[in-house]
Design a protein around this motif. Structure first.
Motif, PDB file in Angstrom:
ATOM      1  N   GLY A  59      64.565   6.877  -3.706  1.00 31.78           N
ATOM      2  CA  GLY A  59      63.283   6.896  -2.898  1.00 31.78           C
ATOM      3  C   GLY A  59      62.475   5.873  -3.418  1.00 31.78           C
ATOM      4  N   ARG A  60      62.301   5.446  -5.031  1.00 30.99           N
ATOM      5  CA  ARG A  60      61.539   4.486  -5.455  1.00 30.99           C
ATOM      6  C   ARG A  60      61.961   3.123  -5.093  1.00 30.99           C
ATOM      7  NH1 ARG A  60      59.813   3.254 -10.979  1.00 30.99           N
ATOM      8  NH2 ARG A  60      58.906   1.087 -10.896  1.00 30.99           N
ATOM      9  N   LEU A  61      63.104   3.146  -5.098  1.00 28.28           N
ATOM     10  CA  LEU A  61      63.618   1.773  -4.495  1.00 28.28           C
ATOM     11  C   LEU A  61      63.216   1.631  -3.118  1.00 28.28           C
ATOM     12  CD1 LEU A  61      65.019  -0.973  -4.810  1.00 28.28           C
ATOM     13  CD2 LEU A  61      67.133   0.075  -4.229  1.00 28.28           C
ATOM     14  N   ALA A  62      63.290   2.573  -2.240  1.00 27.95           N
ATOM     15  CA  ALA A  62      63.050   2.294  -0.858  1.00 27.95           C
ATOM     16  C   ALA A  62      61.664   2.104  -0.663  1.00 27.95           C
ATOM     17  CB  ALA A  62      63.189   3.629   0.106  1.00 27.95           C
ATOM     18  N   PHE A  63      60.700   2.670  -1.489  1.00 31.16           N
ATOM     19  CA  PHE A  63      59.385   2.374  -1.551  1.00 31.16           C
ATOM     20  C   PHE A  63      58.885   1.002  -2.002  1.00 31.16           C
ATOM     21  CE2 PHE A  63      55.323   2.407  -4.318  1.00 31.16           C
ATOM     22  CZ  PHE A  63      54.235   2.207  -3.236  1.00 31.16           C
ATOM     23  N   GLU A  64      59.568   0.496  -3.161  1.00 29.54           N
ATOM     24  CA  GLU A  64      59.300  -0.771  -3.600  1.00 29.54           C
ATOM     25  C   GLU A  64      59.893  -1.845  -2.548  1.00 29.54           C
ATOM     26  OE1 GLU A  64      57.981  -1.546  -6.417  1.00 29.54           O
ATOM     27  OE2 GLU A  64      58.025   0.204  -7.572  1.00 29.54           O
ATOM     28  N   VAL A  65      61.021  -1.778  -2.048  1.00 29.29           N
ATOM     29  CA  VAL A  65      61.295  -2.565  -0.819  1.00 29.29           C
ATOM     30  C   VAL A  65      60.108  -2.871   0.305  1.00 29.29           C
ATOM     31  CG1 VAL A  65      63.261  -3.174   0.791  1.00 29.29           C
ATOM     32  CG2 VAL A  65      63.705  -2.337  -1.470  1.00 29.29           C
ATOM     33  N   GLU A  66      59.963  -1.446   0.804  1.00 26.09           N
ATOM     34  CA  GLU A  66      58.955  -1.685   1.935  1.00 26.09           C
ATOM     35  C   GLU A  66      57.505  -2.416   1.353  1.00 26.09           C
ATOM     36  OE1 GLU A  66      59.819  -1.161   4.436  1.00 26.09           O
ATOM     37  OE2 GLU A  66      60.745   0.735   4.953  1.00 26.09           O
ATOM     38  N   LYS A  67      57.184  -2.091   0.214  1.00 23.27           N
ATOM     39  CA  LYS A  67      56.035  -2.905  -0.396  1.00 23.27           C
ATOM     40  C   LYS A  67      56.312  -4.447  -0.259  1.00 23.27           C
ATOM     41  CE  LYS A  67      54.880  -2.237  -4.692  1.00 23.27           C
ATOM     42  NZ  LYS A  67      54.678  -1.658  -6.045  1.00 23.27           N
ATOM     43  N   VAL A  68      57.352  -4.963  -0.871  1.00 26.50           N
ATOM     44  CA  VAL A  68      57.793  -6.377  -0.868  1.00 26.50           C
ATOM     45  C   VAL A  68      57.861  -6.995   0.390  1.00 26.50           C
ATOM     46  CG1 VAL A  68      59.565  -8.005  -1.351  1.00 26.50           C
ATOM     47  CG2 VAL A  68      59.165  -6.271  -3.039  1.00 26.50           C
ATOM     48  N   LYS A  69      58.319  -6.163   1.597  1.00 34.11           N
ATOM     49  CA  LYS A  69      58.340  -6.582   2.939  1.00 34.11           C
ATOM     50  C   LYS A  69      57.143  -6.541   3.575  1.00 34.11           C
ATOM     51  CE  LYS A  69      63.205  -5.249   3.815  1.00 34.11           C
ATOM     52  NZ  LYS A  69      64.094  -4.367   4.858  1.00 34.11           N
ATOM     53  N   LYS A  70      56.241  -5.718   3.196  1.00 35.14           N
ATOM     54  CA  LYS A  70      54.940  -5.710   3.753  1.00 35.14           C
ATOM     55  C   LYS A  70      53.814  -6.873   3.319  1.00 35.14           C
ATOM     56  CE  LYS A  70      54.615  -0.556   4.574  1.00 35.14           C
ATOM     57  NZ  LYS A  70      53.806   0.521   4.264  1.00 35.14           N
ATOM     58  N   ALA A  71      54.467  -7.267   2.129  1.00 30.50           N
ATOM     59  CA  ALA A  71      53.747  -8.746   1.670  1.00 30.50           C
ATOM     60  C   ALA A  71      54.343  -9.840   2.267  1.00 30.50           C
ATOM     61  CB  ALA A  71      53.787  -8.832   0.083  1.00 30.50           C
ATOM     62  N   GLY A  72      55.188  -9.776   3.184  1.00 28.37           N
ATOM     63  CA  GLY A  72      55.868 -10.869   3.914  1.00 28.37           C
ATOM     64  C   GLY A  72      56.987 -11.663   2.913  1.00 28.37           C
ATOM     65  N   LYS A  73      57.502 -10.832   2.187  1.00 26.31           N
ATOM     66  CA  LYS A  73      58.518 -11.464   1.332  1.00 26.31           C
ATOM     67  C   LYS A  73      59.682 -10.787   1.774  1.00 26.31           C
ATOM     68  CE  LYS A  73      55.458 -12.316  -2.758  1.00 26.31           C
ATOM     69  NZ  LYS A  73      55.172 -11.813  -3.876  1.00 26.31           N
ATOM     70  N   PRO A  74      60.931 -11.888   1.645  1.00 27.87           N
ATOM     71  CA  PRO A  74      62.308 -11.089   1.851  1.00 27.87           C
ATOM     72  C   PRO A  74      62.924 -10.144   0.690  1.00 27.87           C
ATOM     73  CG  PRO A  74      62.421 -13.421   1.092  1.00 27.87           C
ATOM     74  CD  PRO A  74      60.763 -13.387   1.144  1.00 27.87           C
ATOM     75  N   PHE A  75      63.719  -9.401   1.134  1.00 27.06           N
ATOM     76  CA  PHE A  75      64.453  -8.204   0.296  1.00 27.06           C
ATOM     77  C   PHE A  75      65.656  -7.844   0.657  1.00 27.06           C
ATOM     78  CE2 PHE A  75      65.447  -5.257  -2.614  1.00 27.06           C
ATOM     79  CZ  PHE A  75      64.993  -5.151  -3.567  1.00 27.06           C
ATOM     80  N   GLY A  76      66.586  -8.587   0.157  1.00 26.78           N
ATOM     81  CA  GLY A  76      68.026  -8.212   0.697  1.00 26.78           C
ATOM     82  C   GLY A  76      68.883  -7.717  -0.298  1.00 26.78           C
ATOM     83  N   LYS A  77      70.333  -7.878  -0.122  1.00 26.62           N
ATOM     84  CA  LYS A  77      71.245  -7.494  -0.958  1.00 26.62           C
ATOM     85  C   LYS A  77      71.238  -8.012  -2.341  1.00 26.62           C
ATOM     86  CE  LYS A  77      74.493  -6.204   2.740  1.00 26.62           C
ATOM     87  NZ  LYS A  77      76.194  -6.402   3.093  1.00 26.62           N
ATOM     88  N   ASP A  78      70.713  -9.232  -2.412  1.00 20.82           N
ATOM     89  CA  ASP A  78      70.815 -10.008  -3.639  1.00 20.82           C
ATOM     90  C   ASP A  78      69.601  -9.540  -4.597  1.00 20.82           C
ATOM     91  OD1 ASP A  78      72.784 -11.514  -3.001  1.00 20.82           O
ATOM     92  OD2 ASP A  78      71.742 -13.329  -2.241  1.00 20.82           O
ATOM     93  N   GLU A  79      68.605  -9.013  -4.055  1.00 22.80           N
ATOM     94  CA  GLU A  79      67.482  -8.769  -4.784  1.00 22.80           C
ATOM     95  C   GLU A  79      67.790  -7.055  -5.126  1.00 22.80           C
ATOM     96  OE1 GLU A  79      66.516 -12.267  -2.709  1.00 22.80           O
ATOM     97  OE2 GLU A  79      67.122 -10.286  -2.007  1.00 22.80           O
ATOM     98  N   GLN A  80      68.444  -6.424  -4.289  1.00 22.73           N
ATOM     99  CA  GLN A  80      68.722  -5.133  -4.463  1.00 22.73           C
ATOM    100  C   GLN A  80      69.169  -4.677  -5.791  1.00 22.73           C
ATOM    101  OE1 GLN A  80      71.861  -3.154  -4.730  1.00 22.73           O
ATOM    102  NE2 GLN A  80      71.326  -1.244  -4.368  1.00 22.73           N
TER     103      GLN A  80
END
Length: 607
Positions: A530-551
């Motif tokens: 759940g923590r990772l999902a929140f962090e990813v959504e935060k990054v995406k809302k900032a307009g930055k990419p977040f994919g498998k490499d960043e995971q």
């Protein structure tokens, strides 16, 4: 900010509210219901309605206990047993019980992981020589999802079967939470015959009689392109739906992380830990993702799962995998296991004639029965002039793969459990238990000796699994424990001594790390999703990419931050005791070959 982890075990749902630093603020456990068929001991069935209802009660109770406002919960993660959940195309439960109601709408819609109805279907699958078998140690277990789906196909009307969709239970939980059908790499690769780098195997499904899945482009089991199958903790859909948020007592849109199987959540919640020495000294080194490949997670309860990851796929005979990306993107995992560990200890104790005497003595002395057993063993060691307990039991040898049906309180809800020989690394359901060195005694002394020998047998089999993994290409130097067996310090120390290996070996085990809370490791792992999902959504809302490499990097960073320090138990045996352990291991391996030899001789004699 807080995160909720929901762990669906065999007999209960546990929810925990977890802080940013990994502290468990509140927990709630709700028992779930399991149906058995008195005419068929192989049957274990559950209900998604029941499980989801209990999940809602547990999460709401966590908020009530803690006083934390629902708005402060930023993410939810789920883990569950690898059980098959069946719904219709609208998501409503479909009956999986044999008989006239099979395929109709109804409550009993989960084929539990322990259900063994699909024995013939597993035999059909294992006769195919398909590439999918290569990724499950050469032989598919009847506990996996494809044999169970094939059983449903063989027993359900074609019309009803075509109206079904099938989920590994962790993926059903995220579906129920979000109404998004995204599936996880963990469930699809580990339990649903999704082959790394190539996906679904058309020829395999058609050959075994599941061509329906192919015709529907695998939509019935989550047909997606590889890039659409989610790594652990990646956001599912738009977060909690309005309905699910109300049922869980949380806010609509709260981030939901892609789920994982419960044993893998144990890996997630333990292997990134720093550790303290037994004197309390905390290691200064922060573990790296690179270090994780040397750390074996052992999730130990009634049975035990052993999970280790590697940067390349390593094929190990008799061990499931390698699975690609089940948790960390770009990494592979192997999964071994012992069918009966905690349950074996319970059986050896409770079926002995002196068990009631042991319980009575513990009550009179105000001691736990395991403390009494330790006292008896130490008294005996002194009386017989032995330098160690392994010397005391040097002529008593147990091979631990007892086979059959067993009902005990060690099993959740006292379920009748089917034990099927050796899971790893022999992968032979015909293996049976044996004991050599019996005496004409039914005393409490005899019980204590057999207890110690059972601890040793469980440890020797663990070493057999570790040695097999290392010989195939892994490099394991420590064990990170979780589960109920963590409470048994005698067993934990035995692991450290037995699994240590040959002196001077490059892969000599450095120790066994016990978690801060062995029972909380799995649900803590779920909260990390759940923590990772929140962090990813935060990054995406900032307009930055977040994919498998960043995971990979981000999830490991979260694991390090949220995993409390453990305590390492290091091996301390002297030269003579180590020689005895090595001799015991040599005899353990010989007992396997002798059993196979004797079995063949008896088969030849009866042919």
């Amino acid at each position: 900010m807080y995160y909720v982890g929901v762990d669906v075990g065999t007999g209960s749902v546990r929810a925990s509210l977890v802080s940013q630093k990994g502290k468990i603020i509140a927990s709630s456990v709700q028992e779930t219901h399991t149906w058995r068929d008195i005419q068929d001991h192989r049957i274990f069935e559950q209900s998604t309605d029941d499980i989801w209802s209990k999940a809602g009660k547990a999460v709401k109770q966590c908020l009530e206990i803690s006083g934390v406002a629902k708005e402060n919960v930023k993410g939810v993660g789920f883990d569950a047993t690898c059980s098959l959940a069946v719904t219709d195309l609208n998501g409503d439960p479909v009956v999986i019980s044999k008989g006239e109601e099979l395929g109709n709408p109804g409550e009993r819609n989960i084929v539990l992981w322990a259900d063994h109805r699909a024995e013939k279907e597993a035999e059909v699958i294992n006769a195919t020589d398909s590439v999918v078998l290569k990724y499950v140690g050469g032989k598919m277990s009847l506990e996996m999802e494809i044999p169970k789906i094939l059983w449903l196909k063989n027993n359900m009307s074609a019309e009803r079967f075509s109206n079904c969709q099938f989920f590994d239970l962790p993926d059903w939980l995220t579906y129920q939470a979000t109404r998004d059908t995204s599936r996880s790499k963990c469930s699809l690769t580990c339990k649903c015959s999704y082959v790394p780098n190539s996906g679904w195997q058309k020829e395999f499904f058609e050959k075994i009689g599941l061509g329906d899945l192919v015709k529907r482009e695998y939509a019935m089991i989550g047909g997606r392109r590889d890039e659409d199958v989610l790594c652990a903790g990646m956001p599912v859909g738009e977060g909690l739906s309005t309905k699910a948020a109300e049922e869980l007592g949380l806010v609509e849109g709260t981030a939901v992380g892609s789920a994982i199987i419960d044993a893998y959540a144990g890996w997630l919640g333990t292997v990134a830990a720093r550790y303290k020495e037994e004197d309390g000294t905390l290691s200064k080194e922060i573990p790296s993702l690179e270090e994780s490949k040397h750390r074996l997670a052992a999730v130990a309860g009634t049975s035990t799962c052993h999970i280790v990851q590697s940067q390349e796929g390593i094929f190990v005979n008799g061990v499931w995998g390698p699975y690609k990306d089940p948790i960390i993107s770009g990494w592979w995992m192997n999964e071994g296991g012992q069918s009966s560990t905690g349950q074996l200890l319970h059986f050896m104790l409770t079926t002995h004639k002196a068990y009631d005497e042991l319980v009575d003595r513990g009550r009179k002395e105000g001691k736990d029965i395991f403390v009494v057993l330790d006292d008896v063993l130490e008294e005996l060691r002194v009386d017989r002039g032995a330098e160690s307990l392994v010397e005391l039991t040097k002529d008593l040898h147990l091979y631990p793969d007892l086979h059959g049906l067993y009902s005990s309180h060690a099993s959740i809800e006292g379920l009748l459990t089917t034990l099927v020989g050796n899971r790893s690394p022999i992968a032979d359901p015909r293996m049976r238990g044996s004991i050599i060195g019996l005496e004409l005694s039914s005393s409490i002394t005899d019980l204590a000796l057999k207890y110690h020998t059972t601890l040793l047998a469980v440890s020797l089999q663990t070493r057999h699994i570790i040695d097999t993994l290392n010989k195939a290409g892994h490099s394991i130097t420590s064990i990170f424990m979780s589960g109920g067996q963590v409470k048994n310090r005698d067993l934990m120390r035995m692991f450290a001594e037995v699994c240590r290996g040959q002196s001077g070996s490059a892969k000599e085990l450095q120790g066994v790390v016990l978690p801060d809370d062995g029972g909380a490791a799995v649900v803590l792992g779920a909260a990390m999703l759940g923590r990772l999902a929140f962090e990813v959504e935060k990054v995406k809302k900032a307009g930055k990419p977040f994919g498998k490499d960043e995971q990979a990097g981000k999830l490991w960073e979260i694991m390090v931050e949220m995993t409390p320090p453990g305590t390492i138990i290091r091996p301390k045996a002297g030269v003579k005791e180590r020689k005895l352990f090595e001799a015991k291991y040599k005899i353990f391996l010989e007992s396997i070959e002798i059993q196979k030899k004797w079995r063949q001789e008896m088969e030849d004699a009866t042919r």
